[in-house]
Design a protein around this motif. Structure first.
Motif, PDB file in Angstrom:
ATOM      1  N   GLU A  60       0.827  -1.213   0.000  1.00 34.93           N
ATOM      2  CA  GLU A  60       0.000   0.000   0.000  1.00 34.93           C
ATOM      3  C   GLU A  60       0.857   1.257   0.000  1.00 34.93           C
ATOM      4  O   GLU A  60       0.520   2.258  -0.659  1.00 34.93           O
ATOM      5  CB  GLU A  60      -0.936  -0.014   1.203  1.00 34.93           C
ATOM      6  N   LEU A  61       1.989   1.218   0.728  1.00 35.19           N
ATOM      7  CA  LEU A  61       2.875   2.381   0.724  1.00 35.19           C
ATOM      8  C   LEU A  61       3.493   2.571  -0.657  1.00 35.19           C
ATOM      9  O   LEU A  61       3.553   3.698  -1.177  1.00 35.19           O
ATOM     10  CB  LEU A  61       3.966   2.211   1.783  1.00 35.19           C
ATOM     11  N   ILE A  62       3.966   1.498  -1.263  1.00 33.39           N
ATOM     12  CA  ILE A  62       4.539   1.598  -2.608  1.00 33.39           C
ATOM     13  C   ILE A  62       3.527   2.215  -3.571  1.00 33.39           C
ATOM     14  O   ILE A  62       3.858   3.089  -4.380  1.00 33.39           O
ATOM     15  CB  ILE A  62       4.978   0.201  -3.114  1.00 33.39           C
ATOM     16  N   ASP A  63       2.281   1.783  -3.480  1.00 35.29           N
ATOM     17  CA  ASP A  63       1.247   2.284  -4.391  1.00 35.29           C
ATOM     18  C   ASP A  63       0.950   3.765  -4.177  1.00 35.29           C
ATOM     19  O   ASP A  63       0.484   4.446  -5.105  1.00 35.29           O
ATOM     20  CB  ASP A  63      -0.039   1.472  -4.222  1.00 35.29           C
ATOM     21  N   ARG A  64       1.222   4.285  -2.972  1.00 34.70           N
ATOM     22  CA  ARG A  64       0.945   5.697  -2.692  1.00 34.70           C
ATOM     23  C   ARG A  64       2.083   6.616  -3.131  1.00 34.70           C
ATOM     24  O   ARG A  64       1.891   7.824  -3.245  1.00 34.70           O
ATOM     25  CB  ARG A  64       0.699   5.909  -1.188  1.00 34.70           C
ATOM     26  N   LEU A  65       3.270   6.050  -3.361  1.00 38.98           N
ATOM     27  CA  LEU A  65       4.424   6.885  -3.678  1.00 38.98           C
ATOM     28  C   LEU A  65       4.394   7.341  -5.136  1.00 38.98           C
ATOM     29  O   LEU A  65       3.977   6.592  -6.027  1.00 38.98           O
ATOM     30  CB  LEU A  65       5.720   6.108  -3.391  1.00 38.98           C
ATOM     31  N   ASP A  66       4.896   8.565  -5.364  1.00 36.59           N
ATOM     32  CA  ASP A  66       4.886   9.123  -6.710  1.00 36.59           C
ATOM     33  C   ASP A  66       6.037   8.611  -7.567  1.00 36.59           C
ATOM     34  O   ASP A  66       5.914   8.517  -8.788  1.00 36.59           O
ATOM     35  CB  ASP A  66       4.957  10.661  -6.634  1.00 36.59           C
ATOM     36  N   GLY A  67       7.191   8.321  -6.924  1.00 35.78           N
ATOM     37  CA  GLY A  67       8.354   7.899  -7.698  1.00 35.78           C
ATOM     38  C   GLY A  67       8.072   6.628  -8.480  1.00 35.78           C
ATOM     39  O   GLY A  67       7.320   5.768  -8.019  1.00 35.78           O
ATOM     40  N   PRO A  68       8.674   6.497  -9.669  1.00 40.73           N
ATOM     41  CA  PRO A  68       8.392   5.322 -10.480  1.00 40.73           C
ATOM     42  C   PRO A  68       8.894   4.024  -9.859  1.00 40.73           C
ATOM     43  O   PRO A  68       8.241   2.982  -9.976  1.00 40.73           O
ATOM     44  CB  PRO A  68       9.113   5.626 -11.798  1.00 40.73           C
ATOM     45  N   ARG A  69      10.051   4.077  -9.183  1.00 41.44           N
ATOM     46  CA  ARG A  69      10.615   2.857  -8.604  1.00 41.44           C
ATOM     47  C   ARG A  69      11.246   3.185  -7.258  1.00 41.44           C
ATOM     48  O   ARG A  69      11.767   4.286  -7.041  1.00 41.44           O
ATOM     49  CB  ARG A  69      11.646   2.220  -9.540  1.00 41.44           C
ATOM     50  N   VAL A  70      11.235   2.200  -6.359  1.00 46.54           N
ATOM     51  CA  VAL A  70      11.719   2.416  -5.000  1.00 46.54           C
ATOM     52  C   VAL A  70      12.744   1.347  -4.634  1.00 46.54           C
ATOM     53  O   VAL A  70      12.787   0.274  -5.240  1.00 46.54           O
ATOM     54  CB  VAL A  70      10.557   2.382  -3.981  1.00 46.54           C
TER      55      VAL A  70
END
Length: 520
Positions: A60-70
């Protein structure tokens, strides 16, 4: 700009990453510490909170982030939800960082990677109270003096340990007992291992494991896998936050040590023995090999030994080693070489395989050694009253029962680059396997100890403790030093000093087999 998602280990929340996150942000990166459900700062845990809940937290956190990749960073237990999330969102993940934790496999629960059998046992019991599904009540956090059972606290101040305990949360059992389910997508992503050397891990240890042939470790030679070392204990985000942040930035940039393919294809422990020793007749009996000197008949023939029964020296390999190691230690060049050299001096050289596969396996490994000794002493070609035992590396703790109460037929104990006291980073061992304490019962039993100049610092410290204890009780210890040599020097260091040390040690043990001793 690099975006980091920082996932903490058991009992802790996102707060442990505060200083690391600050340094990362100062360097221009985004940093998102995570407090998982049920942990300090996370959502309240419900009766169904399990590993999958924590995986969803990260997804869920990954889906909320704007950056393309983490870049996902998992500390200890935290790597399980990290891998689970990466497996579900591989297109959003630039890399995975395993912070002081082994890579878990599909179907493996987090509990399997807990280093100390104490927490593992308590967790298993609580899971049993709930019918085996992990509902026996959450696992309470450690007290300040109990965090070392989850990993070395080296570098963490007493005040920080107090804070760790105050803010620690009970761990929902299902997060530890439910298996991690992976499709394999996460395994295709670049990954980095950050190894905390004060917790007993190192790049050298990883390369050694890769050379043992276990698929779990040979995969670490993939060029997409990098490694860094940091000289502190299991909580570098608390003990060395600035250094850890720098490592994370370098990992995100693709830096890191790569395990060479040669470490897998031709590992150091399978290189030739440092001495050029001729082959000897060898008999294999179960998990034991006898390397026979001239003049001894075949076991099946029942003939009379020329010159009478011979003394024997039993070589005990180290560990823990993965159960799937091939070839097994009794076929490694070093042990075969030692046994052949002993046979060349008229002594039966004995090699064996024992079951020291994990930190809690000393008791069963000791049973294997004792069974091998009984087999050897019952052989009519062996003088049952003249036997020596020789322990190597992590097999050193297996010497303790023999040192504590040496039987009259035991003429010598030898130890080469041994572990002789509990490692600060490791779980508390069975009290029966502490040579540094057992030596007080050795009396006048001769002890031949070979140590190397370039030893692992943790191993060297245990040898120092042992020699101090031996000096206090007047134990008969001969020390053979090997200048410029490494752990496993017999197949690593092809020097005159290495050859001389092996020859001196073997001849010293054989000399004690030819003599007599008093336990007075």
């Amino acid at each position: 700009m690099t975006t980091f998602v920082l996932v903490p280990g058991a009992h802790t929340g996102g707060w442990v990453w505060r200083e690391v996150a600050g340094v990362l942000r100062e360097a221009g990166a985004e940093a998102h510490p995570v407090s998982l459900t049920g942990m300090d700062g996370g959502r309240e845990a419900g009766p169904g909170t399990d590993l999958e809940t924590h995986v969803r937290d990260v997804v869920e956190l990954i889906d909320r982030l704007d950056g393309p990749r983490v870049v996902l960073v998992g500390h200890g237990y935290g790597v399980h939800p990290v891998l689970g999330a990466a497996d579900r969102r591989p297109d959003r993940v630039a890399g995975i960082v395993h912070l002081d934790t082994a890579p878990p496999r599909n179907g493996e629960p987090a509990l399997a990677l807990v280093p100390d059998p104490g927490p593992r046992g308590r967790t298993a019991r609580r899971a049993g109270e709930g019918g085996g599904d992990g509902d026996g009540g959450p696992l309470p956090p450690p007290r300040p003096d109990g965090w070392h059972r989850w990993g070395s606290t080296a570098g963490v101040s007493a005040e920080t340990l107090e804070l760790l305990s105050r803010r620690a949360a009970p761990q929902p059992l299902r997060t530890l007992t439910r298996p991690l389910r992976l499709t394999g997508a996460a395994l295709e992503l670049p990954s980095t291992g950050v190894l905390c050397t004060a917790n007993g891990s190192s790049i050298a240890a990883v390369e050694a494991l890769a050379g043992f042939g276990d698929p779990r470790f040979t995969a670490l030679a993939d060029p997409r896998v990098g490694f860094f070392e940091i000289g502190t204990g299991h909580w570098p985000m608390l003990s060395r936050p600035g250094e850890l942040a720098g490592i994370l930035l370098r990992a995100a940039a693709g830096e890191g040590h790569r395990v060479a393919a040669s470490a897998v294809e031709r590992p150091p422990h399978l290189e030739p023995f440092v001495l050029d020793v001729p082959e000897r007749r060898r008999e294999r009996i179960g998990h034991v090999d006898l390397h026979l000197p001239d003049g001894l008949p075949d076991r099946a023939s029942g003939g009379t030994p020329v010159g009478g029964p011979r003394p024997a020296v039993v070589f005990v390999h180290g560990g823990p080693l993965p159960a799937g190691v091939r070839p097994t230690p009794r076929d490694w060049p070093a042990f075969v070489g030692y046994a052949r050299r002993a046979a060349g001096l008229g002594v039966v050289g004995v090699t064996l395989d024992h079951r020291l596969h994990g930190p809690g396996d000393h008791a069963r490994a000791a049973e294997d050694v004792a069974a091998a000794v009984d087999l050897v002493r019952a052989d009519p070609r062996v003088d049952a009253e003249r036997v020596a035992l020789w322990f190597f590396s992590g097999g050193g703790p297996l010497s303790a029962p023999w040192l504590a109460a040496p039987p009259p037929w035991l003429r010598c104990v030898a130890a080469t680059y041994p572990l002789l006291a509990p490692l600060p980073a490791g779980p508390p061992p069975d009290p029966r396997f502490r040579p540094v304490e057992a030596v007080r019962g050795a009396g006048r039993l001769p002890i031949v100890l070979t140590r190397v100049e370039l030893e692992h610092p943790a191993f060297a410290a245990t040898v120092g403790e042992f020699l101090t204890a031996a000096g206090e009780c007047g134990a008969d210890v001969e020390v053979i030093d090997v200048p410029g040599a490494h752990h496993g020097f017999e197949t690593v260091d092809r020097t005159e000093e290495a050859r001389d040390a092996v020859e001196r040690a073997v001849r010293s043990v054989v000399r004690h087999l030819d003599g007599c001793r008093s336990n007075g």
